[in-house]
Structures are given as C-alpha cells and as structure tokens.
Design a protein around this motif. Structure first.
Motif, short mmCIF file in Angstrom:
data_model
loop_
_atom_site.label_atom_id
_atom_site.label_comp_id
_atom_site.label_asym_id
_atom_site.label_seq_id
_atom_site.Cartn_x
_atom_site.Cartn_y
_atom_site.Cartn_z
N ALA A 269 28.57 21.85 68.28
CA ALA A 269 28.36 21.78 69.72
C ALA A 269 29.68 22.06 70.41
O ALA A 269 30.72 21.52 70.02
CB ALA A 269 27.82 20.42 70.11
N VAL A 270 29.64 22.87 71.44
CA VAL A 270 30.85 23.33 72.13
C VAL A 270 30.68 23.14 73.63
O VAL A 270 29.60 23.35 74.18
CB VAL A 270 31.10 24.83 71.83
N TYR A 271 31.76 22.73 74.25
CA TYR A 271 31.79 22.62 75.70
C TYR A 271 32.98 23.42 76.20
O TYR A 271 34.11 23.19 75.80
CB TYR A 271 31.89 21.15 76.11
N GLN A 272 32.72 24.39 77.07
CA GLN A 272 33.80 25.22 77.62
C GLN A 272 33.78 25.14 79.14
O GLN A 272 32.71 25.10 79.75
CB GLN A 272 33.64 26.68 77.20
N ARG A 273 34.95 25.14 79.72
CA ARG A 273 35.03 25.19 81.17
C ARG A 273 36.39 25.74 81.60
O ARG A 273 37.36 25.69 80.83
CB ARG A 273 34.80 23.82 81.79
N GLU A 274 36.46 26.22 82.83
CA GLU A 274 37.72 26.70 83.35
C GLU A 274 38.59 25.50 83.71
O GLU A 274 38.16 24.60 84.43
CB GLU A 274 37.49 27.57 84.59
N THR A 275 39.79 25.49 83.19
CA THR A 275 40.68 24.35 83.35
C THR A 275 42.01 24.81 83.95
O THR A 275 42.56 25.84 83.56
CB THR A 275 40.95 23.68 82.00
N GLY A 276 42.49 24.05 84.91
CA GLY A 276 43.79 24.34 85.51
C GLY A 276 44.91 23.68 84.73
O GLY A 276 44.92 22.47 84.55
N LEU A 277 45.85 24.49 84.23
CA LEU A 277 47.01 23.98 83.50
C LEU A 277 48.24 24.07 84.39
O LEU A 277 48.41 25.04 85.12
CB LEU A 277 47.23 24.78 82.21
N LYS A 278 49.10 23.04 84.31
CA LYS A 278 50.29 23.01 85.15
C LYS A 278 51.46 22.43 84.37
O LYS A 278 51.33 21.37 83.73
CB LYS A 278 50.03 22.17 86.40
N THR A 279 52.58 23.11 84.39
CA THR A 279 53.78 22.62 83.71
C THR A 279 54.59 21.74 84.66
O THR A 279 54.33 21.67 85.87
CB THR A 279 54.65 23.80 83.24
N LYS A 280 55.61 21.06 84.09
CA LYS A 280 56.48 20.22 84.91
C LYS A 280 57.26 21.05 85.94
O LYS A 280 57.64 20.56 87.00
CB LYS A 280 57.47 19.48 84.01
N GLU A 281 57.48 22.32 85.60
CA GLU A 281 58.22 23.21 86.51
C GLU A 281 57.33 23.75 87.62
O GLU A 281 57.79 24.51 88.48
CB GLU A 281 58.83 24.37 85.73
N GLY A 282 56.05 23.41 87.58
CA GLY A 282 55.13 23.86 88.63
C GLY A 282 54.40 25.15 88.32
O GLY A 282 53.63 25.65 89.15
N LEU B 24 56.26 23.26 71.41
CA LEU B 24 55.70 22.03 70.85
C LEU B 24 56.38 20.82 71.46
O LEU B 24 57.62 20.76 71.56
CB LEU B 24 55.86 22.02 69.33
N GLY B 25 55.57 19.83 71.88
CA GLY B 25 56.10 18.63 72.52
C GLY B 25 56.23 18.72 74.01
O GLY B 25 56.51 17.72 74.68
N GLN B 26 56.02 19.90 74.59
CA GLN B 26 56.09 20.06 76.04
C GLN B 26 54.91 19.36 76.71
O GLN B 26 53.81 19.30 76.18
CB GLN B 26 56.08 21.55 76.42
N GLU B 27 55.19 18.81 77.89
CA GLU B 27 54.16 18.10 78.66
C GLU B 27 53.54 19.04 79.70
O GLU B 27 54.27 19.75 80.41
CB GLU B 27 54.76 16.89 79.36
N ILE B 28 52.23 19.03 79.78
CA ILE B 28 51.53 19.79 80.82
C ILE B 28 50.38 18.94 81.36
O ILE B 28 50.03 17.90 80.77
CB ILE B 28 50.97 21.13 80.30
N GLU B 29 49.79 19.38 82.46
CA GLU B 29 48.62 18.73 83.02
C GLU B 29 47.43 19.66 82.88
O GLU B 29 47.52 20.85 83.20
CB GLU B 29 48.85 18.37 84.49
N ALA B 30 46.32 19.09 82.40
CA ALA B 30 45.08 19.85 82.29
C ALA B 30 44.06 19.19 83.21
O ALA B 30 43.57 18.09 82.91
CB ALA B 30 44.57 19.85 80.86
N ASN B 31 43.80 19.84 84.36
CA ASN B 31 42.97 19.22 85.41
C ASN B 31 43.50 17.84 85.77
O ASN B 31 42.75 16.85 85.83
CB ASN B 31 41.51 19.15 84.97
N ASP B 32 44.81 17.77 85.96
CA ASP B 32 45.54 16.55 86.37
C ASP B 32 45.63 15.49 85.28
O ASP B 32 46.17 14.40 85.53
CB ASP B 32 44.89 15.93 87.62
N ALA B 33 45.12 15.75 84.08
CA ALA B 33 45.24 14.80 82.97
C ALA B 33 46.45 15.20 82.12
O ALA B 33 46.56 16.36 81.71
CB ALA B 33 43.98 14.79 82.13
N PRO B 34 47.37 14.27 81.85
CA PRO B 34 48.57 14.63 81.07
C PRO B 34 48.23 14.94 79.62
O PRO B 34 47.45 14.25 78.98
CB PRO B 34 49.44 13.37 81.18
#
Length: 415
Positions: free
Chosen positions: A95-108, A162-172
């Motif tokens: 079973a698969v769930y796909q959706r468009e997700t906004g990714l954001k780095t610490k640098e914006g 590897l180890g970089q922090e990003i936000e995926a739909n505002d979730a870290p």
C-alpha cells in the motif's frame, strides 16, 4: 548509367516542380505528425515496463459511489495486508500513499516534490531505487527522510547532506539517506521518501481510504479468476464482512493511459486518432503523387518506346522510373526529419516525454518506401508490355480513396 537516371529524375522533378513540391510537403507533414504521435503512444504504453514481474502486477480500483463514470484507486492499508495473508495467489502486495510535499531547508530554500509514504513492503515489491549513502531509518522513523540525488542537489547543491535538517510540510525531518534518482517514466515516481505517525496509525484501520494498493500475482494465476475470488472473500469482520467485494484490478502497465487515472491530462484515444489521421495524410499524399506519376508515365509513351527499341529491359525502365520516384520520397523523408528536428524541443517541452524518435522514424520511412514500390511495380510492368485497360482507372480510384479518407477525418474530428 545510374548517374544518367539521376539526371533525368532531377529534370523531371524540376519540370513538374509544383506537383513535386506539393507531394513532398504533404508526405513530410504526414510523416512528421505520424512519427511524433507514435512516439507519444509508445511512451504512454511503456510506463513501468522496467519493473521485474510488471506483467503480473496490478492496481486495485473501484467505481466511485458518486458517479458511474468515475473511478477511485484509493483503498485501506488493510487491503494489502489481507491480500498478502489470505490469498496464496498473491506473490507480493503493498500500500502506497503519495502526495505533493513542501520541503524547506534551514537556509530557506524550498521545493515542492512528490513524496512517498510507504513501508518496506513497497521496497520488496518494486525495488524502485537503491541507496547511495545512509541507512534505511526513513522506513521506520517518523522524523527521518530520504532524498533522491536530484532533490538533494535542488535543495542543498550537493548530495553530501546526511544529517541535515529540513521541514516537510512544517514537520522537522533529518536526512538519513540519499537515493539514486527514480525513473520518471513511472506511475510510482517520487523525489522523497518518509514515514509519518498517521501512516502507522492507519495501517490497522479498514475505514481509512487514502492508499493505493498494488498486487503482484504468482506466475500462472488467472487475473479474472483472482478478481472473482476477491469479490467472494469474507473477512469475518462485522463492520466490513466483504471488504474486497467492489474492487477490481487493472494491469499496472495499462493504468497510466486508462480512464481510471484521475491525473490523466490527455485521453489516450485522442493520440490514437491523431496517429491514424497522420497515417491518412501520408496515404492521401502518397496516392496523389502516385496518381500524378502514373499519368506522367502515360505522357512519356514515345520515350518509353524509344528506350525499348534501344534495348531497355523492364529492369532498366523500373530503375528509371524508380529513381525519379525515390527522389521525391527521399526529399520528403529529409524534409520530414527536418520538421521533426525543429519541432522536437517544443514537443518534448509540452508533452514532457522522452525517447528516441529517429530509430522508429527510419523504420516508418522504410515501410513507406516498401509500400510505394509495391504499388508502382504493376504500372511499370503494364507500360512495358503495353497492356490495354482504362488508363485513368487508378487515378479515379485514387481520388475516391482520398475523398473517403477526408470524409472519415471530418467525421472523426466532429465526433
């Protein structure tokens, strides 16, 4: 001798330049449209063909309750679990769930990507990519994410992230793996892969329908019989006694261009009709030129008789007329290839498809040459032996044939 035939052919083309130009342009336009439309058709019908066992892989769907003419490919995660556990005919299911997700780095830096939410069953079934660096933690942790090379380069300008922090739909999320770029010629294309607490929660609930369920049948299993067995399956759950009753299956390779695909931007039958119309244009131009060419043969009776008196055989006459005939076809082919080369960048931009068009185009052109010469042979034989008959019968039939093609094209366009 060949040089002599080429000179005569070139002079006759110049002598009847208006007829020749119209024929060349008509064949070139038809050839270009036919080649481009068939490239698009080939691209549509080869979606997901690179997966192992794809000929036995199906997507589950059902008719939507709000309309008889629409479909839904969404189902519960429990559907895939039930298929794996209760049906020996099933080799694998996920079973698969796909959706468009906004990714954001610490640098914006931001990017909108197609994100995959799936567990290890998807990886076992499709093996869509390979890990270039990192670990498989993204399959088991809600705060981990894997990026493809392309996505990592877009966000960070490097794959060493590897180890970089990003936000995926505002979730870290923490980047724990870099994946090899996924083949875009697929219904299962993704640019990032992660999990979520919501995904884990819904894995045991029949009532949540947000997943797409894929199943791969074992070799020798009849898909129709399997679908009938699904319809009759009883779960023993009082709330969902027959959870598979309304589901049907469609081969994964057919899904992309079928009416079931809700993301379909262009109906597949339109492409087929366009390809047929292009083929009709080629036939019209070919029959028109052949008709004019045969009429010209009749006006060259004295030349033909003089050549026969001087010892020309039927083979010599065929080379003479065949060379002139070939000149026009080659010019139309070269012009068609030029049209393809000029229109291909814009065509790829609008259609977003890739593929080698020149190899197939060459085969189409060889086919046109073969058909053309098959049609020409009987008329050269008749002229050599001076057989009687209606000299303009073929021309009349040609005009009727072109008229029928035009009428069919108009009717098809109106419908």
């Amino acid at each position: 001798m060949i040089q002599h035939y080429c000179k005569i052919a070139f002079r006759n083309i110049l002598k009847y330049k208006i007829q020749s130009i119209i024929s060349i342009i008509g064949l070139a336009v038809g050839f270009t449209c036919f080649a481009l439309s068939n490239l698009w058709i080939h691209y549509e019908i080869t979606y997901d063909k690179f997966y192992e066992g794809v000929e036995r892989t199906h997507l589950l769907y059902q008719e939507a309750t709000f309309s008889e003419s629409t479909f839904s490919t969404y189902s519960s995660y429990m559907l895939a679990t039930t298929l794996r556990q209760e049906f020996p005919e099933v080799e694998a299911a996920c079973a698969v769930y796909q959706r468009e997700t906004g990714l954001k780095t610490k640098e914006g830096k931001t990017a909108k990507v197609n994100c995959m939410y799936a567990d290890s069953t998807f990886l076992e079934m499709f093996q869509p990519t390979s890990i270039l660096s990192g670990s498989m933690e993204f399959l088991y942790s809600n705060n981990k994410i894997a990026l493809t090379e392309e996505t990592a380069m877009s966000l960070f300008g490097s794959t060493e992230v590897l180890g970089q922090e990003i936000e995926a739909n505002d979730a870290p999320k923490t980047v724990c793996a870099i994946l090899k770029n996924v083949e875009k010629h697929s219904n299962l294309y993704f640019a990032a892969w992660t999990m979520s607490s919501q995904f884990q929660k819904e894995k045991s609930e029949w009532g949540v329908h947000r997943f797409q369920t894929y199943v791969r049948l074992r070799k020798g299993v009849d898909a129709t019989s399997f679908q009938e067995k699904m319809k009759n399956y009883e779960s023993g759950n009082q709330w969902y006694p027959k959870p598979l009753e309304k589901y049907k299956i469609i081969p994964l390779t057919q899904y992309h261009y079928s009416a079931i695909n809700e993301k379909l931007t262009l109906k597949f039958n339109y492409l087929v009709l366009f390809s047929i119309a292009s083929g009709m244009i080629i036939l019209c131009a070919l029959f028109n030129y052949l008709s004019l060419f045969i009429t010209r043969m009749h006006t060259r009776n004295r030349e033909i008789e003089l050549r026969k008196v001087c010892g020309s055989s039927i083979r010599n006459l065929f080379i003479l007329f065949g060379t002139e005939y070939l000149f026009v076809l080659l010019l139309s082919g070269l012009l068609g290839m030029t049209f393809i080369e000029l229109s291909l960048p814009k065509f790829r931009e609008l259609s977003e498809i890739n593929g080698n068009i020149y190899g197939e185009s060459f085969l189409y052109f060889i086919g046109i040459l073969f058909i053309s010469y098959i049609l020409l042979i009987p008329f050269i034989v008749r002229r050599y032996y001076r057989q009687s008959g209606n000299l303009f019968l073929f021309r009349k039939c040609s005009i009727v044939f072109q008229l029928i093609i035009c009428i069919l094209s108009l009717v098809g366009t109106l419908n």
